[in-house]
Design an enzyme around this catalytic site. Structure first.
Site, PDB file in Angstrom:
ATOM      1  N   ARG A  79       0.861  -1.186   0.000  1.00  0.00           N
ATOM      2  CA  ARG A  79       0.000   0.000   0.000  1.00  0.00           C
ATOM      3  C   ARG A  79       0.899   1.239   0.000  1.00  0.00           C
ATOM      4  O   ARG A  79       1.703   1.408   0.914  1.00  0.00           O
ATOM      5  CB  ARG A  79      -0.907  -0.001   1.226  1.00  0.00           C
ATOM      6  CG  ARG A  79      -1.706   1.271   1.353  1.00  0.00           C
ATOM      7  CD  ARG A  79      -2.647   1.301   2.548  1.00  0.00           C
ATOM      8  NE  ARG A  79      -3.268   2.606   2.585  1.00  0.00           N
ATOM      9  CZ  ARG A  79      -3.242   3.432   3.629  1.00  0.00           C
ATOM     10  NH1 ARG A  79      -2.666   3.085   4.764  1.00  0.00           N
ATOM     11  NH2 ARG A  79      -3.801   4.609   3.552  1.00  0.00           N
ATOM     12  N   ASN A 294      -7.417   1.912   9.923  1.00  0.00           N
ATOM     13  CA  ASN A 294      -6.107   2.124  10.552  1.00  0.00           C
ATOM     14  C   ASN A 294      -6.330   2.092  12.053  1.00  0.00           C
ATOM     15  O   ASN A 294      -7.080   2.914  12.595  1.00  0.00           O
ATOM     16  CB  ASN A 294      -5.516   3.486  10.161  1.00  0.00           C
ATOM     17  CG  ASN A 294      -5.114   3.527   8.692  1.00  0.00           C
ATOM     18  OD1 ASN A 294      -5.202   2.528   7.987  1.00  0.00           O
ATOM     19  ND2 ASN A 294      -4.668   4.680   8.240  1.00  0.00           N
ATOM     20  N   TYR A 296      -4.458   1.776  15.912  1.00  0.00           N
ATOM     21  CA  TYR A 296      -3.228   1.793  16.714  1.00  0.00           C
ATOM     22  C   TYR A 296      -3.484   1.604  18.202  1.00  0.00           C
ATOM     23  O   TYR A 296      -2.742   0.929  18.887  1.00  0.00           O
ATOM     24  CB  TYR A 296      -2.479   3.119  16.500  1.00  0.00           C
ATOM     25  CG  TYR A 296      -1.886   3.209  15.119  1.00  0.00           C
ATOM     26  CD1 TYR A 296      -0.618   2.695  14.858  1.00  0.00           C
ATOM     27  CD2 TYR A 296      -2.598   3.759  14.063  1.00  0.00           C
ATOM     28  CE1 TYR A 296      -0.070   2.746  13.586  1.00  0.00           C
ATOM     29  CE2 TYR A 296      -2.056   3.818  12.782  1.00  0.00           C
ATOM     30  CZ  TYR A 296      -0.794   3.299  12.548  1.00  0.00           C
ATOM     31  OH  TYR A 296      -0.254   3.336  11.288  1.00  0.00           O
ATOM     32  N   GLU A 354      -3.602  -0.080   8.090  1.00  0.00           N
ATOM     33  CA  GLU A 354      -2.426   0.267   8.912  1.00  0.00           C
ATOM     34  C   GLU A 354      -2.599  -0.315  10.306  1.00  0.00           C
ATOM     35  O   GLU A 354      -3.660  -0.217  10.910  1.00  0.00           O
ATOM     36  CB  GLU A 354      -2.267   1.784   9.082  1.00  0.00           C
ATOM     37  CG  GLU A 354      -1.785   2.520   7.863  1.00  0.00           C
ATOM     38  CD  GLU A 354      -1.637   4.022   8.095  1.00  0.00           C
ATOM     39  OE1 GLU A 354      -1.425   4.445   9.256  1.00  0.00           O
ATOM     40  OE2 GLU A 354      -1.766   4.762   7.118  1.00  0.00           O
TER      41      GLU A 354
HETATM   42  O1  IFM Z   1       2.564   7.673  10.059  1.00  0.00           O
HETATM   43  C1  IFM Z   1       1.176   7.709  10.224  1.00  0.00           C
HETATM   44  C2  IFM Z   1       0.480   7.530   8.886  1.00  0.00           C
HETATM   45  O2  IFM Z   1       0.886   8.480   7.966  1.00  0.00           O
HETATM   46  C3  IFM Z   1      -1.014   7.643   9.068  1.00  0.00           C
HETATM   47  N1  IFM Z   1      -1.485   6.794  10.114  1.00  0.00           N
HETATM   48  C4  IFM Z   1      -0.800   6.791  11.376  1.00  0.00           C
HETATM   49  C5  IFM Z   1       0.700   6.629  11.156  1.00  0.00           C
HETATM   50  C6  IFM Z   1       1.435   6.636  12.501  1.00  0.00           C
HETATM   51  O3  IFM Z   1       1.213   7.828  13.175  1.00  0.00           O
END
Ligand code: IFM
Length: 449
Positions: A79, A294, A296, A354
């Site tokens: 990606r 995404n 985290y 992500e």
């Molecule tokens: O590095 C970033 C990315 O560009 C977008 N999502 C979160 C990542 C980590 O902060």
């Protein structure tokens, strides 16, 4: 104890992700126009240590070696994002053929290596000339974005099948135009709401363009989703969690599935709300093939509406394990997010576009980088993805953030998310222990636990 292997469904897509401004460098080469991130990072005081993306990982010049490295690492999908100012240096009008050719060569080589391209059209590097016209808060940006999508998908649509319109529109709109930590560095709620609306509108407008220029296209949009947990069962904390969920998650999810903007939040924003024209929300709700997620960390919401002493004692606590970003490691939040998406929103497919962690990696005496904390982070999140698939969530693929260490926006080069270490002095790449671990996961289509 005997190890158990958790198998993923056949055809599950395994990849890693990057973004143009974070890795390419060559900020003013071969006809590329200036982007808002070029302008922002060149403004003193905006980025930690005065870092810029001028050189970054120099991927623009080293892309062939990077692709070979991906192949050696066993990746099946990649990606990446295309830089709008490489394609349309002024944001509209003249096409810069050198920019189109760069991505065209990249795609050809990916396909030769049997690595499936997933192309993100917008990962935050808006041409400065479009910002000078008003940027995302100004409606004409939508036409420019359509022009860009059309040019690029005509050029690459015969080979690229997977298209992601936007990366994390919440970040573009609210961190760029409300909090001011990202380019263009504005602090205005009205601008942020208008930017969010035009980003969503641009998404809705380009989906049919991508479909018409690329037969059999698989088209989606990527959101950053953060599950919210009330710090206690008090009414105020639950209300705070609902508010945060509206602010970050529902503000984008609801209009994408045709529910319009969430009423509670619209009421809160009042006259700061963007002007929404008739039919806009129908455009935004164009059906997509997938949602990109995404993920985290989670957020624990504590109300500031009442004095702390009057609130119920906290019952939910942040865990001790955090990444270099000071983000709590909370793998179960990914399962909860996926379960919620399935139950409440019903997207036909989901890709984790992500997931990953920044840690302070060190090169040892043998010149290697052991990063067990990252391996553990990835393994535990993958277990949660597998768990979600087990309850019927249609997760079709997973991309580690990131392929290699890169420019982490306002933090410059101080945070390392890569499977591959980049020495920013020599630009040498060293695949970390996590890269070989991940290569094995991909080869086995599963994880050993
Ligand atoms: O590095 C970033 C990315 O560009 C977008 N999502 C979160 C990542 C980590 O902060």
């Amino acid at each position: 104890m005997a190890k158990k292997t958790v198998q993923f469904p056949e055809g599950f897509v395994w990849g890693a992700a990057t973004a143009s401004y974070q890795i390419e460098g060559a900020w003013n080469e071969d006809g590329k126009g200036e982007s808002i991130w070029d302008r922002f990072s060149h403004t003193p005081g905006k980025i930690q240590d005065g870092d810029t993306g001028d050189v970054a990982c120099d991927h623009y010049h080293r892309w062939e070696a990077d692709l070979n490295m991906m192949k050696e690492g066993g990746l099946k999908a990649y990606r990446f994002s295309t830089a709008l100012p490489r394609i349309l240096p002024q944001g509209r009008g003249r096409v810069n053929q050198a920019g189109v050719d760069f991505y065209s060569r990249l795609v050809d080589r990916l396909l030769e290596l049997q690595i499936e391209p997933f192309l993100t059209l917008y990962h935050w590097d808006l041409p400065q000339s479009l910002q000078d016209e008003g940027g995302w808060p100004a409606r004409p940006v939508v036409d420019a974005f359509m022009e860009y999508a059309d040019v690029l998908s005509r050029a690459l649509g015969d080979r690229v099948k997977n298209w992601i319109t936007l990366n994390e529109p919440w970040v573009s709109a609210f961190i760029g135009y409300r909090l001011g930590h990202h380019a263009p560095g504005h602090e205005d709620l009205g601008e942020a709401l208008a930017a969010a609306h035009h980003l969503l509108l641009a998404h809705g407008k380009v989906v049919p363009i991508l479909r018409s220029n690329c037969s059999g296209a698989n088209v989606g949009v990527t959101l950053n989703l953060t599950p919210q947990f009330p710090a206690s069962p008090s009414f105020e904390d639950r209300d705070a969690a609902t508010w945060m969920d509206g602010y970050i998650n529902r503000w984008f999810l609801d209009p994408l599935v045709g529910r319009g903007y969430p009423q509670d939040m619209a009421k809160h924003y009042g006259d700061k709300m963007a002007s929404v024209k008739e039919m806009d929300l129908d455009t935004v709700a164009v059906p997509v093939d997938f949602l990109g997620v995404n993920y985290y960390t989670r957020n624990i919401s504590r109300s500031d509406r009442i004095p702390e002493a009057e609130n119920s004692p906290r019952t939910v606590f942040r865990g001790d394990e955090v990444t270099e970003m000071d983000w709590e490691v909370f793998p179960e939040g990914l399962y909860r997010t996926l379960g919620r998406l399935h139950g409440e929103y019903g997207f036909p497919a989901i890709y984790i576009t992500e997931n990953g962690a920044a840690f302070e990696d060190r090169v040892n005496a043998e010149g290697q980088v052991d990063d067990p904390a990252r391996v553990s982070y990835l393994r535990r999140h993958l277990e949660q993805v597998h768990r979600a698939i087990g309850i019927g969530v249609p997760v079709k693929g997973y991309f580690v953030w990131s392929l290699m260490d890169n420019f982490e926006w306002g933090f410059g080069y101080s945070k390392r998310f890569g499977l591959v270490r980049v020495d920013y002095r020599t630009l040498q790449r060293i695949p970390k222990q996590s890269a070989s671990w991940y290569g094995k996961v991909v080869a086995e289509n599963g994880i050993s636990i």
